[in-house]
Design a protein around this motif. Sequence first.
Motif, PDB file in Angstrom:
ATOM      1  N   UNK A  67      -6.937   1.808 -11.818  1.00 17.71           N
ATOM      2  CA  UNK A  67      -6.704   2.886 -12.774  1.00 17.71           C
ATOM      3  C   UNK A  67      -6.990   2.447 -14.207  1.00 17.71           C
ATOM      4  N   UNK A  68      -6.737   1.190 -14.514  1.00 21.03           N
ATOM      5  CA  UNK A  68      -7.069   0.680 -15.841  1.00 21.03           C
ATOM      6  C   UNK A  68      -8.574   0.662 -16.070  1.00 21.03           C
ATOM      7  N   UNK A  69      -9.339   0.519 -14.992  1.00 23.16           N
ATOM      8  CA  UNK A  69     -10.793   0.501 -15.113  1.00 23.16           C
ATOM      9  C   UNK A  69     -11.378   1.899 -15.184  1.00 23.16           C
ATOM     10  N   UNK A  70     -10.841   2.820 -14.398  1.00 25.41           N
ATOM     11  CA  UNK A  70     -11.475   4.144 -14.303  1.00 25.41           C
ATOM     12  C   UNK A  70     -10.497   5.306 -14.462  1.00 25.41           C
ATOM     13  N   UNK A  71      -9.294   5.053 -14.970  1.00 26.71           N
ATOM     14  CA  UNK A  71      -8.259   6.066 -15.199  1.00 26.71           C
ATOM     15  C   UNK A  71      -7.712   6.646 -13.901  1.00 26.71           C
ATOM     16  N   UNK A  72      -8.587   7.081 -12.989  1.00 25.49           N
ATOM     17  CA  UNK A  72      -8.152   7.613 -11.696  1.00 25.49           C
ATOM     18  C   UNK A  72      -8.919   6.880 -10.599  1.00 25.49           C
ATOM     19  N   UNK A  73      -8.192   6.260  -9.668  1.00 26.61           N
ATOM     20  CA  UNK A  73      -8.847   5.570  -8.552  1.00 26.61           C
ATOM     21  C   UNK A  73      -9.117   6.552  -7.422  1.00 26.61           C
ATOM     22  N   UNK A  74     -10.223   6.331  -6.728  1.00 28.69           N
ATOM     23  CA  UNK A  74     -10.647   7.235  -5.657  1.00 28.69           C
ATOM     24  C   UNK A  74     -10.800   6.448  -4.364  1.00 28.69           C
ATOM     25  N   UNK A  75     -10.293   7.020  -3.277  1.00 24.73           N
ATOM     26  CA  UNK A  75     -10.402   6.377  -1.968  1.00 24.73           C
ATOM     27  C   UNK A  75     -10.381   7.450  -0.901  1.00 24.73           C
ATOM     28  N   UNK A  76     -10.625   7.036   0.342  1.00 27.16           N
ATOM     29  CA  UNK A  76     -10.725   7.981   1.450  1.00 27.16           C
ATOM     30  C   UNK A  76      -9.354   8.222   2.072  1.00 27.16           C
ATOM     31  N   UNK A  77      -8.868   9.441   1.971  1.00 28.09           N
ATOM     32  CA  UNK A  77      -7.530   9.758   2.483  1.00 28.09           C
ATOM     33  C   UNK A  77      -7.476   9.680   4.005  1.00 28.09           C
ATOM     34  N   UNK A  78      -8.570  10.027   4.698  1.00 30.30           N
ATOM     35  CA  UNK A  78      -8.550  10.000   6.159  1.00 30.30           C
ATOM     36  C   UNK A  78      -8.345   8.583   6.687  1.00 30.30           C
ATOM     37  N   UNK A  79      -9.115   7.638   6.165  1.00 33.00           N
ATOM     38  CA  UNK A  79      -8.986   6.272   6.637  1.00 33.00           C
ATOM     39  C   UNK A  79      -7.674   5.637   6.232  1.00 33.00           C
ATOM     40  N   UNK A  80      -7.322   5.766   4.957  1.00 35.53           N
ATOM     41  CA  UNK A  80      -6.086   5.151   4.470  1.00 35.53           C
ATOM     42  C   UNK A  80      -4.857   5.796   5.106  1.00 35.53           C
ATOM     43  N   UNK A  81      -4.905   7.106   5.302  1.00 35.72           N
ATOM     44  CA  UNK A  81      -3.779   7.793   5.937  1.00 35.72           C
ATOM     45  C   UNK A  81      -3.579   7.355   7.378  1.00 35.72           C
ATOM     46  N   UNK A  82      -4.691   7.219   8.119  1.00 31.07           N
ATOM     47  CA  UNK A  82      -4.588   6.742   9.496  1.00 31.07           C
ATOM     48  C   UNK A  82      -4.043   5.330   9.566  1.00 31.07           C
ATOM     49  N   UNK A  83      -4.485   4.482   8.623  1.00 33.96           N
ATOM     50  CA  UNK A  83      -3.990   3.104   8.598  1.00 33.96           C
ATOM     51  C   UNK A  83      -2.499   3.067   8.299  1.00 33.96           C
ATOM     52  N   UNK A  84      -2.056   3.859   7.325  1.00 37.46           N
ATOM     53  CA  UNK A  84      -0.631   3.889   6.984  1.00 37.46           C
ATOM     54  C   UNK A  84       0.204   4.398   8.152  1.00 37.46           C
ATOM     55  N   UNK A  85      -0.289   5.420   8.851  1.00 35.94           N
ATOM     56  CA  UNK A  85       0.447   5.946  10.009  1.00 35.94           C
ATOM     57  C   UNK A  85       0.586   4.883  11.095  1.00 35.94           C
ATOM     58  N   UNK A  86      -0.462   4.091  11.291  1.00 36.13           N
ATOM     59  CA  UNK A  86      -0.406   3.024  12.291  1.00 36.13           C
ATOM     60  C   UNK A  86       0.594   1.949  11.885  1.00 36.13           C
ATOM     61  N   UNK A  87       0.584   1.575  10.598  1.00 30.76           N
ATOM     62  CA  UNK A  87       1.550   0.580  10.106  1.00 30.76           C
ATOM     63  C   UNK A  87       2.973   1.083  10.307  1.00 30.76           C
TER      64      UNK A  87
END
Length: 368
Positions: A124-144
């Motif tokens: 966020x310090x580099x680009x104010x708003x960070x962008x990532x893929x919600x589908x992949x990250x969400x699936x990973x978090x659900x598995x964790x």
Amino acid sequence: MTTRTGIRSLWSRWTVVVPLLALVALVLSWGRDLPGYAVGLVALLLAGAVLAAVHHAEVVAHRVGEPFGSLVLAVAVTVIEVALIVTLMVDGGAKSSTLARDTVFAAVMITCNGIIGISLIVGALRSRVTVFNAEGSGGALATVATLATLSLVFPTFTTSKPGAQFSTDQLTFAAIASLGLYGLFVAMQTVRHRDYFLPLTQEGEIKEIDEHAPLPTRRATTLSAVMLVVALVAVVGDAKAVSPTIESGVESAGMPHAVVGVIIALLVLAPETLAAVRAARRERVQTSLNLALGSAMASIGLTIPAIALATIWLSGPLVLGLSATHMVLLALTVVVGALTVVPGRATLLQGGVHLAIFAAFVFLAVSP
């Protein structure tokens, strides 16, 4: 002649020399009581091996591409972490009955709050708003979340054995379920939905490989792969060598023995932390999330089956169930993590919230 000169230059780099020295220090210090100056030297080499591991992991990751690169470091670190836990449990006697739980839970808190938090802040310090893929990250978090609940929460409530322990059948089920879920996630990450785990641009498009960074040669990649394993073995082994000093320091300070697991998890996960921060600085926060959530998943999905197998020759009890305070921290982590990844965008605020949860975990570990 040019090829030989290139090889010599590779082997003369500190990223090769330091892990080898750290490995020598591991051999010389294994099973011995170290004086203060020796502990300091081993700790210095350990720090150098951490930095070297990050370098070699990035070389391999650049060659194989994402998400395979993140998977290489996550699995390599976790496999050696499992070996460290089993070794310490064999040597530790009755007081090590909670070591696997403490280390695995510490790894989950470090990755899901510490690494994610600092990566989001750096991004966020580099680009104010960070962008990532919600589908992949969400699936990973659900598995964790599922793995943590099956392996670390349920033992507190089962009744087959007294205390926060699994029966043999329950531990076998948890081990098989952990391996199955982890294998399913890896298949999704690397084959079926690989695009869900690739870094994105601010416009939400997949970010291609950096044009200004040529791919490393096969020779350089092979060398880095070998040295990555050497560096990680040195990191974990040297961490074990200094662990008696850590344990005596923790006891002298009057802190709970669980703090030892936290400190060792911090040492072991240092390469992934540095790699995630460096990825965030290059505006590849998706890579940082892959490292963090993948490491949390591997820490549970590989550790629990390994510990279940190790119980065949481990004589002491195996306490896996979390305390009420830790279960609240885990629930808070899952809820906040879901609110972070679902939008697919994050700011300094989300990073600060994750770091606040991590700080609470460390504080409560020291002062329960």
